[in-house]
Design an enzyme around this catalytic site. Sequence first.
Site, PDB file in Angstrom:
ATOM      1  N   HIS A 144      32.479   7.638 -31.584  1.00  0.00           N
ATOM      2  CA  HIS A 144      32.282   6.288 -30.668  1.00  0.00           C
ATOM      3  C   HIS A 144      30.853   6.124 -30.280  1.00  0.00           C
ATOM      4  CE1 HIS A 144      36.697   5.751 -29.894  1.00  0.00           C
ATOM      5  NE2 HIS A 144      36.310   5.013 -30.822  1.00  0.00           N
ATOM      6  N   ASP A 162      29.629   5.472 -27.392  1.00  0.00           N
ATOM      7  CA  ASP A 162      29.254   6.107 -26.031  1.00  0.00           C
ATOM      8  C   ASP A 162      29.527   7.481 -26.214  1.00  0.00           C
ATOM      9  OD1 ASP A 162      32.193   6.130 -26.511  1.00  0.00           O
ATOM     10  OD2 ASP A 162      32.552   6.039 -24.470  1.00  0.00           O
ATOM     11  N   HIS A 163      29.331   8.076 -27.364  1.00  0.00           N
ATOM     12  CA  HIS A 163      29.391   9.418 -27.577  1.00  0.00           C
ATOM     13  C   HIS A 163      28.477   9.789 -28.490  1.00  0.00           C
ATOM     14  CE1 HIS A 163      33.030  10.692 -25.165  1.00  0.00           C
ATOM     15  NE2 HIS A 163      33.214   9.841 -25.215  1.00  0.00           N
ATOM     16  N   HIS A 213      42.496  11.386 -30.159  1.00  0.00           N
ATOM     17  CA  HIS A 213      41.727  10.180 -29.960  1.00  0.00           C
ATOM     18  C   HIS A 213      41.531   9.504 -31.145  1.00  0.00           C
ATOM     19  CE1 HIS A 213      39.250   8.066 -27.358  1.00  0.00           C
ATOM     20  NE2 HIS A 213      38.177   8.436 -28.148  1.00  0.00           N
ATOM     21  N   ASP A 239      36.596  13.012 -25.660  1.00  0.00           N
ATOM     22  CA  ASP A 239      37.901  12.355 -25.520  1.00  0.00           C
ATOM     23  C   ASP A 239      38.827  12.900 -26.039  1.00  0.00           C
ATOM     24  OD1 ASP A 239      35.858  10.679 -23.992  1.00  0.00           O
ATOM     25  OD2 ASP A 239      35.934   9.039 -25.582  1.00  0.00           O
ATOM     26  N   HIS A 259      43.586   8.293 -24.623  1.00  0.00           N
ATOM     27  CA  HIS A 259      42.800   9.029 -23.740  1.00  0.00           C
ATOM     28  C   HIS A 259      44.204   9.668 -23.051  1.00  0.00           C
ATOM     29  CE1 HIS A 259      38.693   7.983 -23.866  1.00  0.00           C
ATOM     30  NE2 HIS A 259      39.081   6.789 -24.298  1.00  0.00           N
ATOM     31  N   HIS A 284      33.037  11.717 -17.763  1.00  0.00           N
ATOM     32  CA  HIS A 284      33.814  10.594 -18.564  1.00  0.00           C
ATOM     33  C   HIS A 284      34.951   9.998 -17.737  1.00  0.00           C
ATOM     34  CE1 HIS A 284      35.283   8.103 -21.650  1.00  0.00           C
ATOM     35  NE2 HIS A 284      34.046   8.505 -22.306  1.00  0.00           N
TER      36      HIS A 284
END
Lengths: 833, 768
Positions: free
Chosen positions: B71, B73-74, B162, B183, B407, B429
Amino acid sequence: MAYKLQVLKQPADVPVGTLIRFETVTVLLDPAWSDTKVSYEDCIKFWSSIIPDVDIILFSQSTADFLGAYPLLYNNFLPHFITRIHVYATLPITNLGRVTCIDQYTSAGVTGPYTSNKLDIEDIEKAFDHITALKYSQTVDLRSRYDGLSMTAYNAGYTPGSSIWCISNYSEKLLYLRNWNHTKSTILNAAALLDSSGKPLSALFRPSSVLTSFDRFGSSAPLKRRTRTFNDTLRKSLAGGGSLIIPCEVGGNFLELLAMTHNYLYEKRHNGKYPNVPILFVSYAKGRTVTYGQSMLEWLSSVVIKHWEGRKGQSPFDMNDIMKLVSPKELAKQKGSAICFVSEVESCVTETLKNMSKLSHVTILLTSNKKSTIPALNDMLLKWNENSTAKTVEGAEIKYTATTELEVATLTPLKDDTLEEFNKTIDERRQKRKDDEVQLRKEAKVANMYSNDFQGAPGQNQGSSDNTGADGNQSFVDDSDDDDDDDNLIDILKGKGTKKQIQEIPMDTIISSNTSIKGQTFQFRPKKTKIDEYGTFTNLEQLIPPTEDEDKDSHSSSSQKRSVEESVEDMAGGRDRGKRSKRSKKDIKKEKEEEERRKQAKIDFDSIDYLDAKASPCERTIQQVTTALSCQVIFLNLENIVDQRSATAIWPSMKPRRVLLIGSEQSQNEHVVGVLSKRDIDIVNIPYNEDIEFNTTIKAMDISIDPELDQLLRWQKIGEAHTVAHVVGRLVKETPTNKLTPGRSKLVLKPLETHSKVHTSGTLSIGDVRLTELRRKLLDLSHKAEFKGEGTLVVDGQVAVRKVNDGQTVIDGFPSDIFDIVKSSVTEMLAKV
Amino acid sequence: MSTQLSNTSFKFIALGAGNEVGRSCHILQYKGKTIMLDAGVHPAYQGMASLPFYDDFDLSTVDILLISHFHLDHAASLPYVMQRTNFKGRVFMTHPTKAIYRWLLRDFVRVTSIGENSILDKDDNLYTDEDLVESFDKIETIDYHSTVDVNGIKFTAFHAGHVLGAAMFQIEIAGLRVLFTGDYSRELDRHLNSAEVPPLPSDVLIVESTFGTATHEPRLNREKKLTQVIHSTVSKGGRVLMPVFALGRAQEIMLILEEYWTQHAEDLGGSQVPIYYASDLARKCMNVFQTYVNMMNDDIRKKFRDSQTNPFIFKHISYLKNLDEFQDFGPSVMLASPGMLQSGISRELLEKWCPEEKNLVLVTGYSVEGTMAKYIMLEPETIPAANNPDITIPRRCQVEEISFAAHVDFQENLEFIEKINATNIILVHGESNPMGRLKSALLSNFSSLKGTPGEVHVYNPRNSVDVVLEYKGIKIARALGNIVDEIQKDNIENLKVEDVTKQEAAAEIKDANEDEVIVSGILVSDEKNFDLNLVSLTDLREHHTELSATVLKERQTIAVNCKPELVYWHISQMFGDVTVLEDSANVSIKPDETNIAKKEEEHADISDDILVMQIMGDVQVTVKSNLATVEWTQGLINDTIADSIVAILMSVDSAPASVKMSSKSCSHEHGHDHEEGEADVDITHASKIQQIVKLFKEQFGESFVLSLEDKKEDAKTPEAIKGKITIGKNIADINFSEMRIEQCNSNPLKGRIESIMSIGSDLVSTLC
């Protein structure tokens, strides 16, 4: 801790398995079955005395001579497997092994739609489903169950998933590796014995014993040259409409050869030079090997993946378009040149040879020097060896003409009564097996409750997943599989649902017109929160949703249905609108059909439904057919096996205490044995079918350092990578104080109460004096330091530093400041003990 | 290095995702090793502003960087870290993550460069396609459950649920185990493994807190709700827009829809309602899913035997590369990326469909604050157009949120945390409020452990704020080689490690103390991988070829002009333990004066006499023709001895004792030695008194009178020396012989005299 070793053998002079018996556990490695030499019944008889003792089965390779016996064992000794025996192998072995066995068993007539049928395809599948699939360096930790036993597979570099097994308990570290390769191959990484810098991998370093054999070594030619020869062979044999037949083991180096061929064809085609040469593949399991190959990219060397990603994001096994799956009979219909891979099982090969005469310019490429189980191929290899003079190199071709008796199976379809009878027996057998299994699993479940600790390791939730597997397999119609499993899923979810119920989470606050201005501005009116020293006080009950009514749920769904019915009209309206774009819809339809067709092709590619016992069963009779063979034969050793020279170099560097040789004494390479014996490695030939006992000399033990002692240690740094400390302490045994959880006692090193024995002479320093480094240091301190003859470093013309030999350094000079400076510089490099 | 070894503190810094969702990036430091976890961007910001706070940390020190999943954001700032900073470490991710990451980031580069060029500088792009390609090849892949060892940092990836390829990392450095969940999801899923609990315990747990204390609806209900709401919308002729991440949860929803469409073919009018999966990555991504079937859950893995059983070959779902080929007639279900409706296909469709009431926007993912997906859930009257923020578009469509974001919710998180049983929990997070609530909920949950050794600490650090934990592990050394033999020879039976059952335990403890062996060896610690080995000195080399034992010898040469016997005499005076190894001049034979003299004469002209002595066992002194060589092996004691020998040798020529020794006139009578000695003492005594008297005279002048007259009669008996001081009325009598004041009528005077006497006595009689 002693262990016993036994190498098993059936009539032929090849090992069919290795048994390692520790005190509490017996491990069986690589049970094989040679279907051409031993009958199915004899094989069962042979193993019947062995299997009851076995607790663990490990596979190191995916070829028939390493796992051929497994489906047979699983299905005939099912109770042992369900209740006790755990089977471990890497994931590619479970996949490729499956294919190997399907081919082997079908060839032997043990499975498939034949009257000689003993097993269903599904039985083979089930056997391999029982295996716990592992990754490399994933430790199977059975320490609590079997006296410290743990097993880890490392890459052996021979075929995808081929493993070096490191079996260890508290005192032993056994390495088991049969075929391995120290260099990178076309698709695989090198064996994990050495790390990237060429040093032995610390996890495998200094094994107490190595179980291996020195009977086969690979070609000493580097991979690049062999690849070139292979490409040349392809070019030559395809020239002028010729065809090339490559017999190879589907679980062996087939994938490698396929990738090499694909590579060659891709490049040729890319240059626009070549017409499309189809790749034909004769295998009972059809395209499954390739499908598995596509799904196992993570087991291949990353270089290959990268290489192929550069080519429009393909993998080396994306070849549905150029690969054709044929039966040996269809092979005869092939027009023009082709590259044909043939699964190296007897009936595939003999059929192919029988039909070969219809092809023109046939070249047969033999890629392994292993003694083949198929006489015809063996004969060819023999002839090649005879014809080859000192000058002939691998890759040279010879003319081969011979008249051979081929054992060909003839199939006569069953009719009417016999067919019915056969179907009945099959049905009965299936039903019986299913009942037996259900019964056994029930029993096992009870037993398993006591051994739940065993389930701790990752990937070992075998028990539960097996159950779903069993249920799913109740019917043999594949479609229903999905439904069954989904039901399971839903059941499980429902089970969960009873615990965990729907909760309406208030998301927004509704601001009505009559709320006060304050209320509109501050929509949330926080309650006074209790605060303890940890912050807000939380009542866990609040966070767990309250239970919900089942009825409400079903009600809502039915009402939903009603609304659906009502809205069907709307749908129709929607469809009307759709008609307006008929033309474009047609396009879409066409596209859809195309996609559909492709999907179907993909499914046909590897579907083996035709092998189902009830799909047009036949009577299978073996007949001797005399055939005149005439073709070119080329031998080129393309197996990924370490060559003799490298093996003699690598083994001593691993520092094994003992090397145990599997296989007969005559088959071992004398030269290698000689070299290793010279290096003080104990070499033992293990005779067949005899228990040989080995006693352990514990050479390593874990000692924990008491924190108090730890404080006393004076650590000194040496070089970049190490620190050392001299330690003196008393070793005591500590038993776990917590009596509820009896663990192992451990040895603890504690500080001495009196320091009488601490005193040591202190004459030895650890570390190495590097004169160049010393020189640099002194130069930094603005001293004149230069080398003068025989490695003597003279500092300021007053002090000389000289290395007498490896372990002795002399500082020579008059008493002066500079002497002290040099001395302290030297001392800094060393640690005193 | 010794300081580093004793350094037991573990440090955690969040460069991103501390009290926020997005730009996940954390740093772990322990024993000089640095590990970076994730390198994401914040989806609500653009350009540099979206990066984690890389300036707060020296990225060149990072040893390894682990990416938990693909993802944005990672993982999206990974090319930036690898190409635009001084980062030099190695990067690891799982195979599927890498395969998907490749497509996803290419898309990301494209989207960001289109979206922002008009407003911002072109340079503001974080990185270019070339950066992406270059960095891509340097990324290493790992497989689940395989333990990788990089210079002493051992880490293992576990399934995290996830999305496909998502991993939890258990990292072990010198015995300290840290679990980073990334996550994760504990829910049973159609295609993924739910997050595993690693078999080995962890000391520190770094856990996501996206949902804080919120709880999910059970999955089954959500699925039902999803299919129902879609069904009712399409049956009314509406269109369903589901903004999704191109990969990850979209595939799960596709599996749900595929199944529903198959089962309800008739209700849906014979599959006339199409499902589209619109993403330019669609087909590529599906390839990845079809390839990495083995990375999914056992259910799928076991079922997968041939293409027929590959669940990712869909029947009802068509792929759309872009909207050009999309014929928008009648009801349809559209899964479109990107997931937060910021730009791209999903935004385009949103703007197209949102004015119509019967359409539905169904948000299934987690939406970050500040994104359109979050905004639309507030059901605003109008939404701004993506291309021109001044234009607003009315919103009349339905908006629903059914979360399929994988999540963990509170219950699952708590259950997992309890299973991991770590004493230190670091929350990351999560938006500040949910995270804070989770913290207090956790603390309340573990409050019973307060004050016990198992006390649980929970941290929710903000970005760039350190968390420092002290960790003291018990060191376990592995004894190797001879030392083991030694131990066992001494006490094989008692020290044999064995399993102790409950009953035996008590008895064993009693005799444990008796069975002890004194062990002396060398502990070798490998700074790279923290292996601790205990070996005996003798086979150090065998086990650690890179460590050799060196004997350091020192040799000093001094010119000595005197005879060897003098050297011998001095040295044998100083040290008791002197062994003569070679003595060509026979100097060491008992100092018989006549003998020496004789030898002297005999060898007067021979200059190359050799004298070799061994002193205190290890120091060797060679005296040969005016040169004395001291040779010794370095060591604490030897050094000291050698130093003193050198000192002797340097002074041997001029020392008075030498002069005395070498002058022959010393052989005369010493008969009256004793008397003389006594007299000497008296003399010195008198002279001392004289000096003190002088001092008094100086001090008191005329007033001081020495009274010596009285003792003339009796010279033999040493009488007292007395003095008298008269100052006015004050008179003081002093007895110098006894150094006391006999009589004094004034206290001040007495004090003065006393002090003078003490000063005097100090002066005259130095240390005796």
